[in-house]
Design a protein around this motif. Structure first.
Motif, short mmCIF file in Angstrom:
data_model
loop_
_atom_site.label_atom_id
_atom_site.label_comp_id
_atom_site.label_asym_id
_atom_site.label_seq_id
_atom_site.Cartn_x
_atom_site.Cartn_y
_atom_site.Cartn_z
N LYS A 196 0.84 -1.19 0.00
CA LYS A 196 0.00 0.00 0.00
C LYS A 196 0.89 1.25 0.00
O LYS A 196 2.09 1.14 0.28
N GLY A 197 0.29 2.39 -0.31
CA GLY A 197 1.05 3.63 -0.32
C GLY A 197 1.71 3.86 1.04
O GLY A 197 1.10 3.57 2.07
N GLY A 198 2.94 4.31 1.04
CA GLY A 198 3.66 4.59 2.29
C GLY A 198 4.49 3.43 2.79
O GLY A 198 5.31 3.60 3.71
N ASP A 199 4.27 2.22 2.24
CA ASP A 199 5.08 1.07 2.67
C ASP A 199 6.55 1.30 2.34
O ASP A 199 6.89 1.96 1.35
N VAL A 200 7.40 0.71 3.19
CA VAL A 200 8.84 0.76 2.92
C VAL A 200 9.35 -0.66 2.74
O VAL A 200 9.13 -1.53 3.58
N ILE A 201 9.98 -0.89 1.60
CA ILE A 201 10.53 -2.21 1.25
C ILE A 201 12.03 -2.19 1.49
O ILE A 201 12.73 -1.29 1.02
N GLU A 202 12.51 -3.21 2.21
CA GLU A 202 13.95 -3.45 2.28
C GLU A 202 14.17 -4.84 1.73
O GLU A 202 13.39 -5.75 2.02
N ALA A 203 15.23 -5.02 0.95
CA ALA A 203 15.48 -6.34 0.36
C ALA A 203 16.97 -6.50 0.18
O ALA A 203 17.71 -5.52 0.08
N GLY A 204 17.39 -7.76 0.12
CA GLY A 204 18.82 -7.95 -0.04
C GLY A 204 19.22 -9.36 -0.38
O GLY A 204 18.40 -10.28 -0.47
N ILE A 205 20.52 -9.48 -0.59
CA ILE A 205 21.16 -10.77 -0.85
C ILE A 205 22.07 -11.01 0.35
O ILE A 205 23.07 -10.30 0.51
N GLY A 206 21.69 -11.99 1.19
CA GLY A 206 22.47 -12.28 2.39
C GLY A 206 22.89 -10.98 3.06
O GLY A 206 22.08 -10.06 3.23
N ASP A 207 24.18 -10.90 3.40
CA ASP A 207 24.65 -9.61 3.93
C ASP A 207 25.57 -8.91 2.92
O ASP A 207 26.33 -8.02 3.25
N VAL A 208 25.45 -9.32 1.65
CA VAL A 208 26.30 -8.74 0.58
C VAL A 208 25.75 -7.40 0.10
O VAL A 208 26.50 -6.46 -0.17
N ALA A 209 24.42 -7.29 -0.01
CA ALA A 209 23.84 -6.08 -0.59
C ALA A 209 22.43 -5.88 -0.06
O ALA A 209 21.72 -6.85 0.21
N LYS A 210 22.04 -4.61 0.06
CA LYS A 210 20.70 -4.30 0.56
C LYS A 210 20.16 -3.07 -0.17
O LYS A 210 20.92 -2.15 -0.49
N ILE A 211 18.86 -3.09 -0.44
CA ILE A 211 18.21 -1.94 -1.07
C ILE A 211 17.01 -1.51 -0.23
O ILE A 211 16.44 -2.32 0.50
N THR A 212 16.64 -0.24 -0.36
CA THR A 212 15.45 0.28 0.32
C THR A 212 14.66 1.14 -0.66
O THR A 212 15.24 1.99 -1.35
N PHE A 213 13.36 0.90 -0.74
CA PHE A 213 12.48 1.69 -1.62
C PHE A 213 11.16 1.96 -0.91
O PHE A 213 10.65 1.09 -0.19
N SER A 214 10.59 3.11 -1.16
CA SER A 214 9.25 3.39 -0.62
C SER A 214 8.22 3.27 -1.75
O SER A 214 8.57 3.31 -2.94
N VAL A 215 6.97 3.13 -1.34
CA VAL A 215 5.88 2.94 -2.30
C VAL A 215 4.98 4.18 -2.26
O VAL A 215 4.61 4.64 -1.18
N ASP A 216 4.65 4.67 -3.44
CA ASP A 216 3.82 5.89 -3.55
C ASP A 216 2.55 5.55 -4.33
O ASP A 216 2.61 5.15 -5.49
N LYS A 217 1.40 5.68 -3.65
CA LYS A 217 0.13 5.42 -4.37
C LYS A 217 -0.61 6.74 -4.52
O LYS A 217 -1.58 7.01 -3.81
N SER A 218 -0.10 7.61 -5.39
CA SER A 218 -0.81 8.90 -5.54
C SER A 218 -1.47 8.99 -6.90
O SER A 218 -1.22 8.19 -7.75
#
Ligand SMILES: O=C([O-])CC(=O)C(=O)O
Ligand SMILES: [Mg+2]
Length: 218
Positions: A196-218
């Motif tokens: 849903k709008g406002g959610d924050v996603i964190e994702a990664g590969i083990g402890d090698v790499a990590k990404i963060t993105f937010s979701v905008d439902k406007s």
């Protein structure tokens, strides 16, 4: 590949080749058959999104799903690459999200239509930084995970891919030339789900790499 910036594969990469249902548990969670050969689709490179920018819902979508995937960056041009030589064509890796408008995809599936819009709108391929090939010794034994607002939703291992990275490179390149900077999204493990709008996603590969993105439902 000389530079380690995402811009590198934006500039050189001509295509994003994605694999569907490459983990048994994910095929089954959406009520699909486990494939006997790879299911391949493409996404436009205009769908790339770098961190710091929000993921947008596409028009008409009310069921936006996350799919975390191991991304392979192709290191050199090849056509009809034998499976045993496939590793030579890996330039590096990245953490990718194959964002999916699940309601649009369901509608397309029902009608036998392509998935292009449900997978290919602008912002549908959030991507992390380029990971040098030698940072990952065995790409077939990596934990890939995704959290929404701090809660673990996907937690798989690339050992569970139905078709290995080498097999996929060989299979895809039987049909289309792979070029430096092209990417292969290797499929998502189970646990996909709605956002849903406002959610924050964190994702990664083990402890090698990590990404963060937010979701905008406007
Ligand atoms: O939409 C789907 O379920 C197919 C897919 O991309 C995947 O398995 O990663
Ligand atoms: Mg996917």
């Amino acid at each position: 590949m000389a530079s380690n910036r995402l811009a590198q594969f934006r500039v050189f990469g001509k295509k994003i080749v994605a694999v569907g249902r490459n983990y048994k548990a994910h095929a089954e969670e959406l009520g699909n058959k486990v494939p006997e050969k790879p299911i391949i689709f493409t996404k436009p490179t205009t769908s790339y999104l770098s961190q710091g920018h929000p993921i947008k819902f596409p028009p008409g979508c009310n069921d936006l799903h996350h799919e975390v995937e191991l991304g392979i960056v192709v290191g050199k041009k090849g056509y009809q690459i034998p499976e045993e030589k496939a590793k030579e064509y890996i330039g590096g890796y990245f953490v990718a999200l194959d964002m999916t408008a699940r309601d649009l995809q369901l509608d397309a599936k029902k009608n036998g239509h392509p998935w292009t819009l449900s997978k290919g709108w602008d912002t549908s391929t959030p991507a992390g930084e380029f990971i040098e090939k030698d940072k990952i010794t065995n790409p077939q034994n990596l934990q890939i995970w995704l959290k929404v607002n701090g809660e673990m939703r996907q937690n798989g291992n690339t050992a569970d891919m139905i078709f290995s990275i080498s097999y996929l490179i060989s299979f895809i390149s039987k049909y289309m030339t792979l070029e430096e900077g092209d990417v292969i999204l290797t499929g998502t493990p189970s646990g996909v789900g709605g956002l849903k709008g406002g959610d924050v996603i964190e994702a990664g590969i083990g402890d090698v790499a990590k990404i963060t993105f937010s979701v905008d439902k406007s």
